[in-house]
Design a protein around this motif. Structure first.
Motif, mmCIF file in Angstrom:
data_model
loop_
_atom_site.group_PDB
_atom_site.id
_atom_site.type_symbol
_atom_site.label_atom_id
_atom_site.label_comp_id
_atom_site.label_asym_id
_atom_site.label_seq_id
_atom_site.Cartn_x
_atom_site.Cartn_y
_atom_site.Cartn_z
ATOM 1 N N GLU A 194 -32.317 -15.614 -16.335
ATOM 2 C CA GLU A 194 -32.979 -15.314 -15.068
ATOM 3 C C GLU A 194 -31.930 -15.023 -13.994
ATOM 4 N N LEU A 195 -32.199 -13.970 -13.218
ATOM 5 C CA LEU A 195 -31.315 -13.589 -12.115
ATOM 6 C C LEU A 195 -32.151 -13.374 -10.861
ATOM 7 N N GLU A 196 -31.534 -13.511 -9.708
ATOM 8 C CA GLU A 196 -32.197 -13.162 -8.463
ATOM 9 C C GLU A 196 -32.172 -11.644 -8.295
ATOM 10 N N GLN A 197 -33.315 -11.081 -7.895
ATOM 11 C CA GLN A 197 -33.358 -9.636 -7.652
ATOM 12 C C GLN A 197 -32.298 -9.226 -6.639
ATOM 13 N N ALA A 198 -32.086 -10.069 -5.638
ATOM 14 C CA ALA A 198 -31.129 -9.725 -4.583
ATOM 15 C C ALA A 198 -29.706 -9.632 -5.120
ATOM 16 N N ASP A 199 -29.419 -10.367 -6.210
ATOM 17 C CA ASP A 199 -28.059 -10.354 -6.761
ATOM 18 C C ASP A 199 -27.735 -9.058 -7.500
ATOM 19 N N LEU A 200 -28.753 -8.245 -7.800
ATOM 20 C CA LEU A 200 -28.502 -7.002 -8.533
ATOM 21 C C LEU A 200 -27.655 -6.036 -7.712
ATOM 22 N N GLY A 201 -27.660 -6.223 -6.407
ATOM 23 C CA GLY A 201 -26.861 -5.356 -5.552
ATOM 24 C C GLY A 201 -25.425 -5.801 -5.386
ATOM 25 N N LEU A 202 -25.049 -6.925 -6.010
ATOM 26 C CA LEU A 202 -23.674 -7.410 -5.884
ATOM 27 C C LEU A 202 -22.692 -6.368 -6.411
ATOM 28 N N PRO A 203 -21.676 -6.026 -5.634
ATOM 29 C CA PRO A 203 -20.716 -5.011 -6.096
ATOM 30 C C PRO A 203 -19.800 -5.552 -7.179
ATOM 31 N N ILE A 204 -19.380 -4.671 -8.071
ATOM 32 C CA ILE A 204 -18.398 -5.022 -9.097
ATOM 33 C C ILE A 204 -17.035 -4.574 -8.581
ATOM 34 N N HIS A 205 -16.164 -5.531 -8.353
ATOM 35 C CA HIS A 205 -14.873 -5.221 -7.741
ATOM 36 C C HIS A 205 -13.964 -4.456 -8.708
ATOM 37 N N ASP A 206 -13.192 -3.556 -8.147
ATOM 38 C CA ASP A 206 -12.219 -2.747 -8.891
ATOM 39 C C ASP A 206 -12.885 -1.818 -9.907
ATOM 40 N N ALA A 207 -14.166 -1.501 -9.711
ATOM 41 C CA ALA A 207 -14.841 -0.553 -10.607
ATOM 42 C C ALA A 207 -14.302 0.852 -10.353
ATOM 43 N N SER A 208 -14.221 1.640 -11.421
ATOM 44 C CA SER A 208 -13.713 3.013 -11.322
ATOM 45 C C SER A 208 -14.806 3.975 -11.769
ATOM 46 N N VAL A 209 -15.232 4.820 -10.850
ATOM 47 C CA VAL A 209 -16.256 5.818 -11.177
ATOM 48 C C VAL A 209 -15.740 6.747 -12.275
ATOM 49 N N GLN A 210 -14.458 7.090 -12.217
ATOM 50 C CA GLN A 210 -13.897 7.999 -13.209
ATOM 51 C C GLN A 210 -13.931 7.386 -14.611
ATOM 52 N N LEU A 211 -13.570 6.100 -14.713
ATOM 53 C CA LEU A 211 -13.593 5.437 -16.020
ATOM 54 C C LEU A 211 -15.016 5.317 -16.553
ATOM 55 N N ARG A 212 -15.951 5.036 -15.657
ATOM 56 C CA ARG A 212 -17.341 4.942 -16.113
ATOM 57 C C ARG A 212 -17.819 6.296 -16.632
ATOM 58 N N ASP A 213 -17.526 7.358 -15.894
ATOM 59 C CA ASP A 213 -17.948 8.692 -16.324
ATOM 60 C C ASP A 213 -17.335 9.057 -17.672
ATOM 61 N N LEU A 214 -16.062 8.727 -17.837
ATOM 62 C CA LEU A 214 -15.393 9.023 -19.108
ATOM 63 C C LEU A 214 -16.052 8.257 -20.252
ATOM 64 N N ALA A 215 -16.333 6.977 -20.022
ATOM 65 C CA ALA A 215 -16.921 6.152 -21.075
ATOM 66 C C ALA A 215 -18.331 6.620 -21.412
ATOM 67 N N GLU A 216 -19.147 6.893 -20.398
ATOM 68 C CA GLU A 216 -20.517 7.337 -20.653
ATOM 69 C C GLU A 216 -20.521 8.734 -21.262
ATOM 70 N N GLY A 217 -19.574 9.565 -20.843
ATOM 71 C CA GLY A 217 -19.471 10.885 -21.457
ATOM 72 C C GLY A 217 -19.151 10.776 -22.932
ATOM 73 N N TYR A 218 -18.266 9.868 -23.277
ATOM 74 C CA TYR A 218 -17.935 9.640 -24.694
ATOM 75 C C TYR A 218 -19.161 9.140 -25.456
ATOM 76 N N LEU A 219 -19.887 8.211 -24.867
ATOM 77 C CA LEU A 219 -21.088 7.676 -25.535
ATOM 78 C C LEU A 219 -22.137 8.766 -25.731
ATOM 79 N N ASP A 220 -22.311 9.606 -24.718
ATOM 80 C CA ASP A 220 -23.298 10.686 -24.831
ATOM 81 C C ASP A 220 -22.924 11.674 -25.925
ATOM 82 N N LEU A 221 -21.627 11.951 -26.037
ATOM 83 C CA LEU A 221 -21.184 12.950 -27.003
ATOM 84 C C LEU A 221 -21.201 12.437 -28.439
ATOM 85 N N HIS A 222 -20.780 11.208 -28.620
ATOM 86 C CA HIS A 222 -20.542 10.715 -29.976
ATOM 87 C C HIS A 222 -21.602 9.765 -30.503
ATOM 88 N N HIS A 223 -22.521 9.342 -29.652
ATOM 89 C CA HIS A 223 -23.538 8.396 -30.111
ATOM 90 C C HIS A 223 -24.890 8.830 -29.560
#
Length: 334
Positions: A194-223
């Protein structure tokens, strides 16, 4: 037979050794190859993993075996999916990403968010297998690891507000509390955290949009997700590639290791074409870009891979019946 990445057993050998057991004997008894522990990206039977953890808990007289194993694992067991989750912008985004791509780790596992009363949300864990034997240990491993991941992403062990298990209590109440730092209930209708709905907006520190795009792009292509079409996968890759200058039919076909004519032929069999998918994807993104007053129109054109701003204007009139600047102005009106 539904499979799971062998990384799901990360830390297993060390835990068994710590408890005085013999790893090879347990693996052989449950028909899990010893080599699986050395090849985390290999796939093994998920049913065998379930049996292995149950048998290990019994043989080693360790009722909280699954929970103990979860403390030896982290996002790394998910491979590229773990990279994508770690680099989401918020805790809520990470949950959506994990539930969308969990089939890459194992098609026998499902995590899905369900709203609760009083502003809470339940992240439900399910095993998508027809089975007759118990699965308490693998459930506690998965739910325990999920709680650890939530703590790691949010920066606090206190964001898990409660835990539910379908099975009866296996270990002491103190053991569950020391792991989750939250109330734990048993014989519930579903298993999850169980989680609080309000906690879903908590930011993830040091997240990289570029790394996420690369990882999701790989998943889309290969899986490819079970049941997904080529056109849906092509659309996602086009969306991630717009703005890079590499969204021609040749570029996208190359990403799928297909000849452009083969890609077009397969898309025609699904009732569409590359040009149509690219145009529809541009239109979906164009409205949000154009109505953002912080983006110059020249940048909007570049983000949509138009070589000239006039080409954006022509497309905008075709999509929305008005010029880009008029669309932006109308979006600002009350």
């Amino acid at each position: 037979m539904s499979m799971v990445r062998a990384s799901a057993l990360s830390g297993y050998r060390e835990l068994v050794h710590e408890l005085g057991g013999e790893t090879e004997a347990l693996l052989e008894e449950c028909q899990v190859g010893a080599s699986a522990l050395e090849e985390p990206q290999a796939f093994i039977s998920y049913a065998s993993v379930i049996r292995l953890l149950e048998r290990s808990a019994d043989a080693l007289d360790c009722p909280d075996f699954g929970l103990r194993l979860s403390t030896r694992q982290d996002l790394g067991i998910l491979g590229p999916l773990g990279v994508a989750v770690r680099n989401c912008e918020s805790l809520g985004d990470a949950m959506v990403c994990a539930s969308q791509y969990m089939f890459v780790h194992s098609p026998a596992i499902s995590f899905s968010p369900q709203p609760l009363e009083e502003g809470r949300l339940l992240l439900v864990f399910e095993i998508l297998l027809d089975r007759t034997g118990p699965a308490a240990q693998v459930t506690e491993l998965s739910v325990g690891l999920s709680a650890r991941i939530v703590a790691m992403l949010s920066g606090s062990e206190r964001n898990v507000r409660g835990v539910r298990f379908r099975h009866a209590r296996r270990a002491s109440s103190e053991r569950y509390w020391s792991h989750f730092h939250a109330p734990v209930s048993f014989r519930a209708q579903v298993s999850g955290i169980e989680l609080e709905q309000a906690d879903l907006g908590l930011p993830i520190h040091d997240a990289s949009v570029q790394l996420r795009d690369l990882a999701e792009g790989y998943l889309d292509l290969h899986h490819s997700e079970p049941g997904s079409t080529l056109s849906s996968r092509v659309r996602r890759v086009i969306q991630r590639s717009l703005g890079t200058g590499a969204t021609s039919c040749v570029d996208i076909a190359s990403a799928f290791a297909l000849h452009p004519r083969t890609l077009q032929r397969q898309l025609r069999s699904e009732g569409t074409s590359f040009e149509r998918l690219k145009d529809e994807t541009r239109a979906e993104l164009a409205r949000s870009y154009i109505t953002n007053p912080e983006l110059p129109m020249s940048q909007v054109a570049a983000l949509l891979d138009y070589s000239e701003q006039s080409a954006l204007s022509r497309s905008c009139r075709r999509w929305f019946g008005q010029a880009p600047r008029k669309l932006r102005a109308s979006a600002r009106e009350p």
